[in-house]
Design a protein around this motif. Structure first.
Motif, PDB file in Angstrom:
ATOM      1  N   VAL A  87      -1.682   2.132   8.367  1.00 48.23           N
ATOM      2  CA  VAL A  87      -0.457   1.449   7.944  1.00 48.23           C
ATOM      3  C   VAL A  87      -0.184   1.700   6.457  1.00 48.23           C
ATOM      4  CG1 VAL A  87       0.640  -0.798   7.631  1.00 48.23           C
ATOM      5  CG2 VAL A  87      -0.634  -0.316   9.721  1.00 48.23           C
ATOM      6  N   LEU A  88      -1.208   1.576   5.619  1.00 49.19           N
ATOM      7  CA  LEU A  88      -1.023   1.788   4.182  1.00 49.19           C
ATOM      8  C   LEU A  88      -0.676   3.244   3.876  1.00 49.19           C
ATOM      9  CD1 LEU A  88      -3.898  -0.389   2.681  1.00 49.19           C
ATOM     10  CD2 LEU A  88      -1.456  -0.898   2.771  1.00 49.19           C
ATOM     11  N   THR A  89      -1.222   4.181   4.648  1.00 51.03           N
ATOM     12  CA  THR A  89      -0.884   5.597   4.459  1.00 51.03           C
ATOM     13  C   THR A  89       0.583   5.842   4.771  1.00 51.03           C
ATOM     14  OG1 THR A  89      -3.142   6.267   5.026  1.00 51.03           O
ATOM     15  CG2 THR A  89      -1.436   7.951   5.146  1.00 51.03           C
ATOM     16  N   LEU A  90       1.083   5.225   5.836  1.00 52.27           N
ATOM     17  CA  LEU A  90       2.496   5.364   6.179  1.00 52.27           C
ATOM     18  C   LEU A  90       3.386   4.744   5.107  1.00 52.27           C
ATOM     19  CD1 LEU A  90       2.412   4.645  10.023  1.00 52.27           C
ATOM     20  CD2 LEU A  90       2.658   6.848   8.882  1.00 52.27           C
ATOM     21  N   VAL A  91       3.000   3.562   4.607  1.00 50.23           N
ATOM     22  CA  VAL A  91       3.771   2.918   3.541  1.00 50.23           C
ATOM     23  C   VAL A  91       3.769   3.795   2.292  1.00 50.23           C
ATOM     24  CG1 VAL A  91       3.871   0.932   1.982  1.00 50.23           C
ATOM     25  CG2 VAL A  91       3.373   0.583   4.410  1.00 50.23           C
ATOM     26  N   PHE A  92       2.610   4.275   1.917  1.00 49.13           N
ATOM     27  CA  PHE A  92       2.474   5.124   0.731  1.00 49.13           C
ATOM     28  C   PHE A  92       3.308   6.400   0.873  1.00 49.13           C
ATOM     29  CE2 PHE A  92      -0.023   8.462  -1.528  1.00 49.13           C
ATOM     30  CZ  PHE A  92       0.156   7.993  -2.814  1.00 49.13           C
ATOM     31  N   THR A  93       3.298   7.010   2.060  1.00 41.71           N
ATOM     32  CA  THR A  93       4.036   8.249   2.282  1.00 41.71           C
ATOM     33  C   THR A  93       5.542   8.013   2.273  1.00 41.71           C
ATOM     34  OG1 THR A  93       2.203   9.126   3.603  1.00 41.71           O
ATOM     35  CG2 THR A  93       4.326  10.207   3.835  1.00 41.71           C
ATOM     36  N   VAL A  94       5.987   6.961   2.961  1.00 38.73           N
ATOM     37  CA  VAL A  94       7.425   6.685   3.023  1.00 38.73           C
ATOM     38  C   VAL A  94       7.976   6.311   1.653  1.00 38.73           C
ATOM     39  CG1 VAL A  94       9.163   5.130   3.972  1.00 38.73           C
ATOM     40  CG2 VAL A  94       7.400   6.065   5.469  1.00 38.73           C
ATOM     41  N   ASN A 179       2.644   7.833  -7.797  1.00 40.05           N
ATOM     42  CA  ASN A 179       2.805   9.130  -7.135  1.00 40.05           C
ATOM     43  C   ASN A 179       4.225   9.660  -7.283  1.00 40.05           C
ATOM     44  OD1 ASN A 179       1.548  11.215  -5.489  1.00 40.05           O
ATOM     45  ND2 ASN A 179       2.905  10.529  -3.852  1.00 40.05           N
ATOM     46  N   VAL A 180       5.208   8.745  -7.303  1.00 36.84           N
ATOM     47  CA  VAL A 180       6.590   9.161  -7.553  1.00 36.84           C
ATOM     48  C   VAL A 180       6.709   9.756  -8.954  1.00 36.84           C
ATOM     49  CG1 VAL A 180       8.957   8.342  -7.861  1.00 36.84           C
ATOM     50  CG2 VAL A 180       7.586   7.511  -5.937  1.00 36.84           C
ATOM     51  N   TRP A 181       6.124   9.070  -9.935  1.00 37.74           N
ATOM     52  CA  TRP A 181       6.180   9.552 -11.324  1.00 37.74           C
ATOM     53  C   TRP A 181       5.548  10.931 -11.454  1.00 37.74           C
ATOM     54  CZ3 TRP A 181       2.017  10.507 -14.702  1.00 37.74           C
ATOM     55  CH2 TRP A 181       2.378  10.759 -16.026  1.00 37.74           C
ATOM     56  N   LEU A 241       0.062  12.860   1.991  1.00 36.60           N
ATOM     57  CA  LEU A 241      -0.955  12.411   2.944  1.00 36.60           C
ATOM     58  C   LEU A 241      -2.373  12.656   2.425  1.00 36.60           C
ATOM     59  CD1 LEU A 241       0.551  13.549   6.371  1.00 36.60           C
ATOM     60  CD2 LEU A 241       0.185  11.188   5.613  1.00 36.60           C
ATOM     61  N   SER A 242      -2.526  13.656   1.565  1.00 37.54           N
ATOM     62  CA  SER A 242      -3.867  14.017   1.089  1.00 37.54           C
ATOM     63  C   SER A 242      -4.182  13.491  -0.307  1.00 37.54           C
ATOM     64  CB  SER A 242      -4.028  15.544   1.091  1.00 37.54           C
ATOM     65  OG  SER A 242      -3.100  16.141   0.200  1.00 37.54           O
ATOM     66  N   VAL A 243      -3.317  12.655  -0.884  1.00 43.59           N
ATOM     67  CA  VAL A 243      -3.559  12.127  -2.239  1.00 43.59           C
ATOM     68  C   VAL A 243      -4.816  11.256  -2.237  1.00 43.59           C
ATOM     69  CG1 VAL A 243      -2.693  10.582  -4.019  1.00 43.59           C
ATOM     70  CG2 VAL A 243      -1.176  12.259  -2.979  1.00 43.59           C
ATOM     71  N   ASN A 257      -9.273  -3.843   0.566  1.00 42.10           N
ATOM     72  CA  ASN A 257      -8.801  -2.586   1.136  1.00 42.10           C
ATOM     73  C   ASN A 257      -7.277  -2.518   1.118  1.00 42.10           C
ATOM     74  OD1 ASN A 257      -8.179  -4.473   3.046  1.00 42.10           O
ATOM     75  ND2 ASN A 257      -9.291  -3.494   4.723  1.00 42.10           N
ATOM     76  N   ARG A 258      -6.657  -3.169   0.140  1.00 38.43           N
ATOM     77  CA  ARG A 258      -5.200  -3.310   0.127  1.00 38.43           C
ATOM     78  C   ARG A 258      -4.486  -2.061  -0.373  1.00 38.43           C
ATOM     79  NH1 ARG A 258      -4.393  -8.548  -3.213  1.00 38.43           N
ATOM     80  NH2 ARG A 258      -2.203  -7.943  -3.017  1.00 38.43           N
ATOM     81  N   SER A 259      -5.191  -1.091  -0.879  1.00 39.23           N
ATOM     82  CA  SER A 259      -4.581   0.197  -1.218  1.00 39.23           C
ATOM     83  C   SER A 259      -5.444   1.350  -0.684  1.00 39.23           C
ATOM     84  CB  SER A 259      -4.388   0.328  -2.736  1.00 39.23           C
ATOM     85  OG  SER A 259      -5.642   0.284  -3.412  1.00 39.23           O
ATOM     86  N   GLN A 260      -6.190   1.074   0.390  1.00 38.40           N
ATOM     87  CA  GLN A 260      -7.111   2.071   0.948  1.00 38.40           C
ATOM     88  C   GLN A 260      -6.385   2.913   1.992  1.00 38.40           C
ATOM     89  OE1 GLN A 260     -10.541   0.981   3.603  1.00 38.40           O
ATOM     90  NE2 GLN A 260     -11.754   1.600   1.830  1.00 38.40           N
ATOM     91  N   THR A 261      -5.828   4.026   1.546  1.00 41.26           N
ATOM     92  CA  THR A 261      -5.183   4.953   2.464  1.00 41.26           C
ATOM     93  C   THR A 261      -6.252   5.754   3.213  1.00 41.26           C
ATOM     94  OG1 THR A 261      -5.006   6.603   0.709  1.00 41.26           O
ATOM     95  CG2 THR A 261      -3.127   5.117   1.028  1.00 41.26           C
ATOM     96  N   LEU A 262      -5.817   6.597   4.143  1.00 41.67           N
ATOM     97  CA  LEU A 262      -6.777   7.328   4.972  1.00 41.67           C
ATOM     98  C   LEU A 262      -7.715   8.235   4.172  1.00 41.67           C
ATOM     99  CD1 LEU A 262      -4.723   8.243   8.167  1.00 41.67           C
ATOM    100  CD2 LEU A 262      -6.775   6.821   8.029  1.00 41.67           C
ATOM    101  N   PRO A 263      -7.255   8.992   3.164  1.00 43.11           N
ATOM    102  CA  PRO A 263      -8.212   9.789   2.387  1.00 43.11           C
ATOM    103  C   PRO A 263      -9.278   8.938   1.693  1.00 43.11           C
ATOM    104  CG  PRO A 263      -6.000  10.596   2.017  1.00 43.11           C
ATOM    105  CD  PRO A 263      -5.867   9.318   2.787  1.00 43.11           C
ATOM    106  N   VAL A 264      -8.880   7.776   1.155  1.00 44.51           N
ATOM    107  CA  VAL A 264      -9.848   6.896   0.497  1.00 44.51           C
ATOM    108  C   VAL A 264     -10.790   6.290   1.531  1.00 44.51           C
ATOM    109  CG1 VAL A 264     -10.117   4.864  -0.973  1.00 44.51           C
ATOM    110  CG2 VAL A 264      -8.185   6.409  -1.336  1.00 44.51           C
ATOM    111  N   PHE A 265     -10.255   5.869   2.671  1.00 45.74           N
ATOM    112  CA  PHE A 265     -11.081   5.327   3.747  1.00 45.74           C
ATOM    113  C   PHE A 265     -12.092   6.368   4.240  1.00 45.74           C
ATOM    114  CE2 PHE A 265     -11.778   4.707   8.337  1.00 45.74           C
ATOM    115  CZ  PHE A 265     -12.341   3.444   8.324  1.00 45.74           C
TER     116      PHE A 265
END
Length: 305
Positions: A87-94, A179-181, A241-243, A257-265
């Motif tokens: 879910v966090l990966t999708l939020v981060f990507t979108v 990441n936007v910056w 996705l790979s950040v 784990n509130r900012s744990q995207t898939l690469p970090v996980f």
């Protein structure tokens, strides 16, 4: 025997012309070294990772490695932390890629097209400077900007606005804006090149016909750069996705784990918890997600403008 049958028989019996090298096996010889290198240094590690994903390999605590089949994948889909990471990966990507980098990059490219040369030079230099920074350096800079005693809160205090610990209250949005910056420059360059290819005669004719700026942008500019938009979205999505380094430097996936995207996980499972097999299975699932995004974008780009 008919004339057509005779002609077909003659063609079948005729020897191949010496100049016809279309099916000659030596035609692959020039690219053979590059193919072997790809198989050795790319295909080999990928194949080994696929094998590890179906085992219970660990960094410590296990003397043997056993084949466990789909157990790692079943464990992932039953793991609440894994679902949270998805879910966090999708939020981060979108937020940071599909909306942030893409929209801001297009806006900057459109504005710079009409700006004066000094403004274009200054804006391009500032935006590209953030892009060329190493990811870990950008992460520490943005950590200093968003932390409780950081630059953002100092500015808010100076303006009399309420401040907060952004990396604690809104960690996934903080890393998304970071990441936007950092990544907007790529979108800006892609769209600047695409906009420069639009014939001025078309936009001038639309302006003469009474079309406003917003109407020209929506009905002329966007359709003509549709392929560039698709290409930019695909490349930005795969990169986002790979950040890992940016998020790790700013929050390490926390708090909790509130900012744990898939690469970090994946990194946490494979190296912090020594579950190499499980972490590699998560990496393959991430690779699958990137492949699905690529297929969707490529199918959308197959249509002609």
């Amino acid at each position: 025997m008919t004339t057509a049958t005779k002609v077909a028989a003659v063609r079948a019996d005729a020897p191949a012309r010496p100049g016809n090298r279309r099916h000659h096996p030596l035609r692959w010889l020039p690219i053979a070294p590059a193919t072997l290198l790809l198989l050795l240094f790319l295909g080999g590690p990928i194949g080994y990772c696929v094998y590890i994903a179906f085992t219970n390999m660990q960094l410590t605590g296990a003397s043997t490695t056993d084949f466990v089949g789909l157990d790692n994948f079943r464990r992932a889909f039953g793991d609440d932390d894994f679902r949270n990471a998805v879910v966090l990966t999708l939020v981060f990507t979108v937020v940071s890629s599909l909306v942030g980098q893409n929209t801001l990059g297009l806006a900057l490219a459109a504005l710079m097209q009409r700006a004066s040369r000094p403004v274009r030079t200054l804006t391009g230099s500032v935006v590209i400077a953030a892009w060329v920074l190493p990811e870990i350096v950008a992460g520490f800079l943005l950590y200093a900007f968003f932390r409780r005693e950081g630059t953002l809160n100092e500015v808010l205090d100076w303006l009399g606005l309420p401040s907060q610990n952004w990396l604690y209250t809104l960690p996934i949005l903080a890393v998304s804006f970071a990441n936007v910056w950092r990544g907007t420059a790529f979108s800006m360059l892609v769209y600047s090149a695409a906009l420069s290819e639009i014939p001025k005669e078309i936009t001038e004719a639309a302006e003469v016909d009474g079309a406003g700026g917003l109407s020209r942008f929506w009905h002329i500019t966007l359709p003509m750069i549709r392929r560039s938009i698709g290409t930019n979205l695909m490349l930005n999505t795969l990169q986002t996705l790979s950040v890992f380094g940016l998020i790790w430097a700013m929050t390490r996936g926390g708090p909790g784990n509130r900012s744990q995207t898939l690469p970090v996980f994946m990194y946490d499972q494979a190296f912090n918890k020594s579950l190499i097999g499980y972490g590699t299975a998560v990496a393959l699932l991430l690779l699958l997600v990137g492949g699905l995004f690529s297929v969707v974008y490529l199918r959308l780009m197959r249509e002609e403008v």
